[in-house]
Design a protein around this motif. Structure first.
Motif, PDB file in Angstrom:
ATOM      1  N   GLN A   1      83.732  24.543 103.901  1.00 16.74           N
ATOM      2  CA  GLN A   1      83.741  24.039 102.533  1.00 16.74           C
ATOM      3  C   GLN A   1      83.734  22.518 102.523  1.00 16.74           C
ATOM      4  N   ARG A   2      84.550  21.922 103.411  1.00 18.64           N
ATOM      5  CA  ARG A   2      84.672  20.459 103.444  1.00 18.64           C
ATOM      6  C   ARG A   2      83.484  19.801 104.132  1.00 18.64           C
TER       7      ARG A   2
ATOM      8  N   TYR B   1      95.904  27.653 108.495  1.00 19.78           N
ATOM      9  CA  TYR B   1      95.219  28.835 107.971  1.00 19.78           C
ATOM     10  C   TYR B   1      94.935  29.903 109.027  1.00 19.78           C
TER      11      TYR B   1
ATOM     12  N   TRP C   1      93.924  22.526 110.178  1.00 25.83           N
ATOM     13  CA  TRP C   1      93.635  23.738 109.419  1.00 25.83           C
ATOM     14  C   TRP C   1      93.773  24.995 110.262  1.00 25.83           C
TER      15      TRP C   1
ATOM     16  N   TRP D   1      90.579  29.314 109.183  1.00 23.70           N
ATOM     17  CA  TRP D   1      90.292  27.878 109.203  1.00 23.70           C
ATOM     18  C   TRP D   1      88.825  27.567 108.936  1.00 23.70           C
TER      19      TRP D   1
ATOM     20  N   GLU E   1      86.505  28.930 107.043  1.00 22.66           N
ATOM     21  CA  GLU E   1      86.085  28.899 105.632  1.00 22.66           C
ATOM     22  C   GLU E   1      86.432  27.557 105.003  1.00 22.66           C
ATOM     23  N   LYS E   2      87.658  27.086 105.226  1.00 21.07           N
ATOM     24  CA  LYS E   2      88.081  25.796 104.683  1.00 21.07           C
ATOM     25  C   LYS E   2      87.258  24.672 105.299  1.00 21.07           C
ATOM     26  N   TYR E   3      87.007  24.784 106.587  1.00 19.64           N
ATOM     27  CA  TYR E   3      86.283  23.747 107.312  1.00 19.64           C
ATOM     28  C   TYR E   3      84.853  23.612 106.798  1.00 19.64           C
TER      29      TYR E   3
END
Length: 257
Positions: free
Chosen positions: A221-222, A211, A207, A215, A217-219
Protein backbone atom coordinates in the motif's frame (compact mmCIF):
# COMPACT_ATOMS: atom_id res chain seq x y z
CA UNK A 1 50.77 13.24 -2.41
CA UNK A 2 47.47 12.30 -0.73
CA UNK A 3 44.66 14.79 -1.12
CA UNK A 4 44.14 17.22 1.74
CA UNK A 5 41.05 17.28 3.91
CA UNK A 6 38.66 20.11 2.94
CA UNK A 7 35.70 21.37 4.97
CA UNK A 8 32.35 21.21 3.19
CA UNK A 9 28.68 21.68 4.02
CA UNK A 10 26.38 19.00 2.61
CA UNK A 11 22.60 18.63 2.51
CA UNK A 12 21.96 14.91 3.07
CA UNK A 13 19.33 13.46 0.70
CA UNK A 14 20.17 9.74 0.61
CA UNK A 15 20.82 7.11 3.28
CA UNK A 16 20.57 3.41 2.51
CA UNK A 17 20.00 0.40 4.72
CA UNK A 18 23.40 -0.59 6.19
CA UNK A 19 25.49 -3.46 4.87
CA UNK A 20 28.48 -5.35 6.31
CA UNK A 21 31.74 -3.54 5.52
CA UNK A 22 35.27 -4.77 4.85
CA UNK A 23 36.44 -2.09 7.28
CA UNK A 24 34.34 -0.53 10.00
CA UNK A 25 31.86 -3.40 10.62
CA UNK A 26 28.93 -1.85 8.73
CA UNK A 27 28.31 1.18 6.51
CA UNK A 28 25.43 2.99 4.88
CA UNK A 29 25.65 4.58 1.43
CA UNK A 30 25.07 8.27 2.08
CA UNK A 31 24.79 11.02 -0.52
CA UNK A 32 23.98 14.68 -0.61
CA UNK A 33 24.35 18.03 -2.30
CA UNK A 34 27.17 20.46 -1.54
CA UNK A 35 26.74 24.19 -1.03
CA UNK A 36 27.80 24.76 -4.64
CA UNK A 37 25.12 22.39 -5.95
CA UNK A 38 27.20 19.29 -6.66
CA UNK A 39 26.45 15.65 -5.90
CA UNK A 40 28.66 14.03 -3.27
CA UNK A 41 28.83 10.44 -2.00
CA UNK A 42 30.12 10.08 1.58
CA UNK A 43 32.08 7.05 2.74
CA UNK A 44 32.36 5.52 5.21
CA UNK A 45 29.33 6.56 7.23
CA UNK A 46 28.89 4.05 10.08
CA UNK A 47 25.54 5.52 11.06
CA UNK A 48 24.73 3.27 14.04
CA UNK A 49 28.20 3.98 15.48
CA UNK A 50 27.83 7.78 15.41
CA UNK A 51 27.40 9.78 18.59
CA UNK A 52 23.80 10.77 19.32
CA UNK A 53 24.43 14.41 18.38
CA UNK A 54 25.91 13.33 15.01
CA UNK A 55 23.04 11.14 13.81
CA UNK A 56 21.71 13.31 11.05
CA UNK A 57 18.38 12.87 9.31
CA UNK A 58 17.70 13.17 5.61
CA UNK A 59 17.39 16.77 4.40
CA UNK A 60 19.56 18.08 7.21
CA UNK A 61 22.74 20.01 6.45
CA UNK A 62 25.96 18.71 7.97
CA UNK A 63 29.53 20.00 7.93
CA UNK A 64 32.66 17.84 8.01
CA UNK A 65 36.12 17.40 6.53
CA UNK A 66 36.26 15.47 3.26
CA UNK A 67 38.81 14.26 0.74
CA UNK A 68 38.53 12.35 -2.52
CA UNK A 69 37.91 8.67 -1.82
CA UNK A 70 40.90 6.43 -2.30
CA UNK A 71 40.40 3.41 -4.54
CA UNK A 72 37.03 4.66 -5.83
CA UNK A 73 36.98 6.01 -9.39
CA UNK A 74 33.49 7.46 -9.09
CA UNK A 75 34.07 11.24 -9.16
CA UNK A 76 31.40 12.04 -6.56
CA UNK A 77 32.90 9.74 -3.90
CA UNK A 78 34.59 11.30 -0.87
CA UNK A 79 35.89 9.98 2.42
CA UNK A 80 34.54 11.71 5.50
CA UNK A 81 36.37 12.46 8.74
CA UNK A 82 33.65 11.25 11.11
CA UNK A 83 35.17 13.05 14.11
CA UNK A 84 34.60 16.40 12.37
CA UNK A 85 30.93 15.75 11.53
CA UNK A 86 28.44 18.31 12.91
CA UNK A 87 24.74 18.84 12.20
CA UNK A 88 24.09 22.40 11.01
CA UNK A 89 20.33 22.65 10.38
CA UNK A 90 16.89 21.25 10.98
CA UNK A 91 15.55 19.04 8.14
CA UNK A 92 13.95 20.80 5.18
CA UNK A 93 10.22 20.48 5.72
CA UNK A 94 7.53 18.85 3.56
CA UNK A 95 5.29 21.93 3.80
CA UNK A 96 3.62 23.16 0.60
CA UNK A 97 4.05 19.73 -0.98
CA UNK A 98 7.81 19.53 -0.37
CA UNK A 99 8.50 23.03 -1.79
CA UNK A 100 11.83 23.50 0.06
CA UNK A 101 13.15 20.14 -1.08
CA UNK A 102 11.98 20.64 -4.67
CA UNK A 103 13.80 23.98 -4.84
CA UNK A 104 17.12 22.35 -3.92
CA UNK A 105 16.73 19.57 -6.49
CA UNK A 106 15.34 21.64 -9.35
CA UNK A 107 18.72 22.13 -11.03
CA UNK A 108 19.84 18.52 -10.49
CA UNK A 109 16.94 16.66 -12.10
CA UNK A 110 18.04 14.49 -15.01
CA UNK A 111 15.72 13.67 -17.95
CA UNK A 112 15.81 9.92 -17.24
CA UNK A 113 17.89 6.96 -16.15
CA UNK A 114 18.58 6.26 -19.83
CA UNK A 115 20.10 9.74 -20.12
CA UNK A 116 22.22 9.20 -17.01
CA UNK A 117 23.46 5.86 -18.35
CA UNK A 118 24.40 7.36 -21.71
CA UNK A 119 26.27 10.26 -20.11
CA UNK A 120 28.16 7.95 -17.77
CA UNK A 121 29.16 5.63 -20.61
CA UNK A 122 30.45 8.57 -22.67
CA UNK A 123 32.10 10.66 -19.92
CA UNK A 124 32.57 8.37 -16.91
CA UNK A 125 30.12 10.48 -14.89
CA UNK A 126 27.68 11.00 -13.34
CA UNK A 127 27.42 8.05 -10.99
CA UNK A 128 24.72 9.71 -8.89
CA UNK A 129 21.48 11.15 -10.20
CA UNK A 130 17.86 12.11 -9.67
CA UNK A 131 14.98 11.76 -12.12
CA UNK A 132 11.26 11.11 -12.51
CA UNK A 133 10.33 7.82 -14.23
CA UNK A 134 7.62 8.22 -16.83
CA UNK A 135 5.90 5.05 -15.61
CA UNK A 136 6.33 2.78 -12.59
CA UNK A 137 5.04 -0.72 -13.32
CA UNK A 138 5.10 -2.41 -9.95
CA UNK A 139 7.14 -3.22 -6.87
CA UNK A 140 8.83 -6.61 -6.99
CA UNK A 141 9.54 -8.34 -3.66
CA UNK A 142 12.10 -11.13 -3.95
CA UNK A 143 12.80 -13.51 -1.11
CA UNK A 144 16.50 -13.83 -0.23
CA UNK A 145 18.49 -15.59 2.48
CA UNK A 146 17.38 -14.55 5.98
CA UNK A 147 20.92 -14.99 7.31
CA UNK A 148 24.24 -13.30 6.71
CA UNK A 149 26.93 -15.35 4.99
CA UNK A 150 29.93 -16.45 7.03
CA UNK A 151 32.04 -13.69 5.44
CA UNK A 152 29.42 -11.04 6.17
CA UNK A 153 28.99 -12.25 9.74
CA UNK A 154 32.76 -12.07 10.27
CA UNK A 155 32.70 -8.45 9.11
CA UNK A 156 29.90 -7.59 11.53
CA UNK A 157 31.85 -9.12 14.40
CA UNK A 158 35.16 -7.36 13.76
CA UNK A 159 36.42 -4.60 16.04
CA UNK A 160 34.86 -1.27 15.02
CA UNK A 161 36.90 1.68 13.81
CA UNK A 162 34.33 4.14 15.14
CA UNK A 163 33.07 4.03 18.71
CA UNK A 164 31.59 1.06 20.58
CA UNK A 165 29.59 -1.74 18.99
CA UNK A 166 25.83 -1.11 18.67
CA UNK A 167 23.75 -2.95 21.26
CA UNK A 168 22.16 -5.11 18.55
CA UNK A 169 23.76 -6.76 15.54
CA UNK A 170 22.61 -5.46 12.17
CA UNK A 171 19.52 -7.35 11.02
CA UNK A 172 19.61 -9.04 7.61
CA UNK A 173 16.64 -8.18 5.40
CA UNK A 174 15.21 -11.45 4.02
CA UNK A 175 13.77 -9.69 0.96
CA UNK A 176 15.03 -7.61 -1.94
CA UNK A 177 12.81 -4.75 -3.10
CA UNK A 178 12.88 -3.76 -6.78
CA UNK A 179 10.97 -1.28 -8.94
CA UNK A 180 10.10 -1.93 -12.57
CA UNK A 181 9.77 1.34 -14.50
CA UNK A 182 10.21 3.05 -17.86
CA UNK A 183 11.90 6.28 -18.86
CA UNK A 184 10.46 9.01 -21.03
CA UNK A 185 12.71 7.90 -23.88
CA UNK A 186 11.51 6.33 -27.14
CA UNK A 187 14.25 3.70 -27.01
CA UNK A 188 13.75 2.77 -23.34
CA UNK A 189 13.05 -0.94 -22.96
CA UNK A 190 12.30 -0.62 -19.24
CA UNK A 191 14.38 -1.04 -16.09
CA UNK A 192 14.27 -3.26 -13.03
CA UNK A 193 16.36 -1.76 -10.20
CA UNK A 194 16.82 -2.80 -6.59
CA UNK A 195 15.94 -0.13 -4.03
CA UNK A 196 18.20 0.06 -0.97
CA UNK A 197 16.61 3.12 0.67
CA UNK A 198 16.87 3.00 4.47
CA UNK A 199 13.16 3.87 4.75
CA UNK A 200 12.09 0.74 2.87
CA UNK A 201 14.30 -1.54 4.97
CA UNK A 202 13.17 0.01 8.23
CA UNK A 203 9.50 -0.13 7.19
CA UNK A 204 9.81 -3.87 6.57
CA UNK A 205 11.38 -4.45 10.01
CA UNK A 206 8.75 -2.35 11.78
CA UNK A 207 5.71 -3.70 9.95
CA UNK A 208 6.85 -7.32 10.13
CA UNK A 209 6.97 -6.95 13.91
CA UNK A 210 3.66 -5.09 14.05
CA UNK A 211 1.58 -7.04 11.50
CA UNK A 212 3.31 -10.44 11.29
CA UNK A 213 2.40 -12.25 8.07
CA UNK A 214 0.19 -9.29 7.08
CA UNK A 215 3.19 -6.97 6.59
CA UNK A 216 3.21 -7.25 2.79
CA UNK A 217 -0.28 -5.76 2.35
CA UNK A 218 0.71 -2.67 4.35
CA UNK A 219 4.05 -2.51 2.58
CA UNK A 220 2.58 -2.63 -0.91
CA UNK A 221 0.00 0.00 0.00
CA UNK A 222 2.80 2.41 0.96
CA UNK A 223 5.56 1.61 -1.51
CA UNK A 224 3.56 0.41 -4.51
CA UNK A 225 0.00 1.80 -4.59
CA UNK A 226 0.85 5.21 -3.13
CA UNK A 227 4.12 5.56 -5.03
CA UNK A 228 2.40 4.78 -8.35
CA UNK A 229 -1.08 6.26 -7.96
CA UNK A 230 -0.85 9.08 -5.43
CA UNK A 231 2.72 10.38 -5.40
CA UNK A 232 4.84 12.26 -7.90
CA UNK A 233 7.61 9.73 -7.35
CA UNK A 234 11.23 10.44 -8.28
CA UNK A 235 14.24 8.16 -7.78
CA UNK A 236 17.70 8.92 -6.46
CA UNK A 237 20.08 6.49 -8.16
CA UNK A 238 23.75 5.59 -7.89
CA UNK A 239 26.18 3.11 -9.40
CA UNK A 240 27.85 0.22 -7.58
CA UNK A 241 31.56 0.63 -6.79
CA UNK A 242 32.63 -2.81 -8.02
CA UNK A 243 30.18 -2.85 -10.97
CA UNK A 244 30.26 0.64 -12.51
CA UNK A 245 27.57 -0.17 -15.07
CA UNK A 246 25.06 -1.29 -12.43
CA UNK A 247 22.63 1.25 -10.99
CA UNK A 248 20.60 1.05 -7.78
CA UNK A 249 17.74 3.15 -6.52
CA UNK A 250 19.26 4.59 -3.36
CA UNK A 251 16.45 6.90 -2.32
CA UNK A 252 12.83 7.87 -2.93
CA UNK A 253 11.33 11.36 -3.36
CA UNK A 254 7.55 11.35 -3.22
CA UNK A 255 5.48 14.53 -2.85
CA UNK A 256 1.81 14.09 -3.72
CA UNK A 257 0.74 14.51 -7.31
Amino acid sequence: MPEQWVSKRVLIVVRTYPTPAVKGVEVSCTAGITDDGQWIRLFPVPYRFLEADQRFRKYQTISANFRRARGDQRPESYNIDVDSLKIRSQPLTTRNNWAERKAVLAGLTAPSLCALETEREQKGAPTLGFFRPSEIGHLEIRETSPNWSEAQLARLQQNPLFGPMPSRQLEKLPYEFRYRFKCDEAACEGHNLMCTDWEMGQAYRSWKQQYGDGWEEKYRQRFETEMIELNDTHFYVGTVHRFPGTWLIVGLFYPRK
